[in-house]
Write a protein that holds these residues in place. Structure first.
Motif, PDB file in Angstrom:
ATOM      1  N   ASP A  99      62.397  46.127  43.197  1.00 33.51           N
ATOM      2  CA  ASP A  99      63.481  46.275  44.173  1.00 33.51           C
ATOM      3  C   ASP A  99      64.861  46.292  43.504  1.00 33.51           C
ATOM      4  N   TRP A 129      53.114  46.901  50.319  1.00 33.93           N
ATOM      5  CA  TRP A 129      54.490  46.522  50.662  1.00 33.93           C
ATOM      6  C   TRP A 129      54.500  45.879  52.049  1.00 33.93           C
ATOM      7  N   GLY A 130      55.409  44.910  52.219  1.00 34.57           N
ATOM      8  CA  GLY A 130      55.587  44.304  53.533  1.00 34.57           C
ATOM      9  C   GLY A 130      55.270  42.831  53.582  1.00 34.57           C
ATOM     10  N   GLN A 173      56.271  40.734  51.033  1.00 35.89           N
ATOM     11  CA  GLN A 173      57.307  40.039  50.276  1.00 35.89           C
ATOM     12  C   GLN A 173      58.674  40.684  50.494  1.00 35.89           C
ATOM     13  N   ASN A 174      58.835  41.376  51.603  1.00 35.11           N
ATOM     14  CA  ASN A 174      60.086  42.089  51.856  1.00 35.11           C
ATOM     15  C   ASN A 174      61.111  41.161  52.511  1.00 35.11           C
ATOM     16  N   MET A 187      64.130  43.601  56.859  1.00 30.56           N
ATOM     17  CA  MET A 187      63.294  44.791  56.891  1.00 30.56           C
ATOM     18  C   MET A 187      62.368  44.735  58.102  1.00 30.56           C
ATOM     19  N   THR A 212      59.794  41.210  43.459  1.00 29.21           N
ATOM     20  CA  THR A 212      60.047  42.480  44.121  1.00 29.21           C
ATOM     21  C   THR A 212      59.301  42.517  45.445  1.00 29.21           C
ATOM     22  N   ASP A 213      59.675  43.475  46.275  1.00 27.82           N
ATOM     23  CA  ASP A 213      59.046  43.589  47.587  1.00 27.82           C
ATOM     24  C   ASP A 213      57.736  44.380  47.547  1.00 27.82           C
ATOM     25  N   HIS A 214      57.449  45.036  46.439  1.00 31.22           N
ATOM     26  CA  HIS A 214      56.217  45.814  46.298  1.00 31.22           C
ATOM     27  C   HIS A 214      55.208  45.076  45.435  1.00 31.22           C
TER      28      HIS A 214
END
Length: 350
Positions: A54, A272-273, A275-276, A280, A333-335
């Protein structure tokens, strides 16, 4: 930056760390007489890692440092137990990330890097690829997408690999970050189609030149590239819209996760989703994918980086009441990252 042909291949250099230089420094692999070749007769296997770090979250240096330490451990463990060579694909890199990569000991020792500066990017952030120096690299090139408001591209590395049926074969490894958000939904199929044409062949520009019986590049900055024996593409494909599910198949690309029996809309699928950031609002989904075509088969696929955090100090030296031991653990990171093992074989299913 020089004027570039969109949807065409623009060659760029790649770099190795020359520890025999005075002082030791990163050097262009194509121009340095001091380059020490690490290339060996490789196993016909590739160990691929792809990860979006990110670019807009705080504590960028701490997060990237933690990611590199984590990856270094993964690569070290892999090399102890496997003979396949590693290629690492990063998305959403910024200048500070490139600096940290270049300062990392395990990268200096064993890897090429495609970018020292953001000079080949078209926006605020971009892609970069690390290649095991035991692999033989023929060329590195970028293809900027004509259909992109977010200045996205595909970064390609051509590897010279052994082939039992002929002397050598070109294996193309492609790193991309497709258009984001709902506004990018109509652009992602166009972008992946362009990337896939370089995976199946020599790209749309070369095809048009060939039809005109003219095999010269259309611009002094562009090059013609060979048709690869096999190709692998990975990255953040932003595949959250229902329309995105059918794009790889429309481009005649196989999906590593699905080929190995993975199922969409499962916990195993999500990249993804989880750790976002709280702001978001998109649901968790499989935004990141590994795709392939030609003379290659996928042997394994897994996710990495789940739950990985970086420790960030909250101490402010200007605050006399601050606590030097105060810290916060934040998501790297978010991914989630992806790891896939591939075997290159003779023949092609193009």
């Amino acid at each position: 930056m020089a004027s570039l042909q969109r949807d065409s291949a623009t060659q760029q250099d790649f770099y190795f760390f020359d520890d025999s230089a005075d002082p030791p420094a990163w050097c262009a692999a194509s121009s340095s007489p001091a380059r020490e070749s690490h290339a060996t007769t490789p196993t016909p296997r590739i160990h691929l890692i792809s990860w979006n770090i990110d670019f807009q979250a705080p504590a960028e240096a701490e997060r990237m440092t933690a990611a590199l330490q984590y990856l270094g451990d993964l690569v070290s463990e892999h090399n102890r137990t496997h003979s396949s060579r590693t290629v690492i694909l990063f998305q959403e890199m910024v200048s500070k990330d490139l600096e940290l990569i270049q300062q990392t000991a395990w990268v200096q020792k064993d890897f090429y890097i495609t970018d020292l500066q953001p000079s080949h990017w078209y926006g605020r952030y971009g892609t970069t690829t690390l290649i095991d120096r035991r692999l033989s690299v023929d060329r590195v090139f970028r293809v900027p997408y004509a259909e992109s408001r977010m200045q996205r591209d595909v970064l390609c590395v051509d590897l010279d690999m052994p082939d039992p049926m002929r002397e050598r074969s070109t294996v193309r490894v492609c790193n991309t970050h497709l258009e984001s958000l709902a506004s990018g939904t109509p652009r992602r199929p166009v972008q992946l189609k362009v990337a896939s044409e370089f995976m199946h062949g020599a790209g749309p520009r070369a095809r048009m030149d060939n039809k005109a019986d003219n095999l010269r590049p259309n611009d002094q900055n562009t090059i013609l590239v060979p048709v690869p024996h096999a190709a692998i593409l990975a990255g953040d494909l932003n595949a959250f819209a229902p329309e995105d599910a059918s794009i790889p198949q429309a481009c005649r690309l196989k999906d590593a996760f699905l080929v190995l029996g993975g199922k969409e809309k499962t916990e195993e699928a999500i990249t993804w989703g989880k750790q976002n950031p709280d702001w978001m609002t998109f649901p968790a989904d499989r935004l990141d994918k590994v795709l392939f075509c030609g003379g290659v088969e996928v042997l394994s696929y897994r996710k990495i980086g789940e739950g990985l955090k970086a420790r960030v100090s909250l101490y402010n030296s200007d605050d006399s009441d601050g606590d030097p031991d105060e810290y916060e653990d934040v998501w790297v990171t978010d991914h989630f990252g992806m790891v896939a093992e591939f075997r290159i074989f003779s023949g092609s299913d193009h």
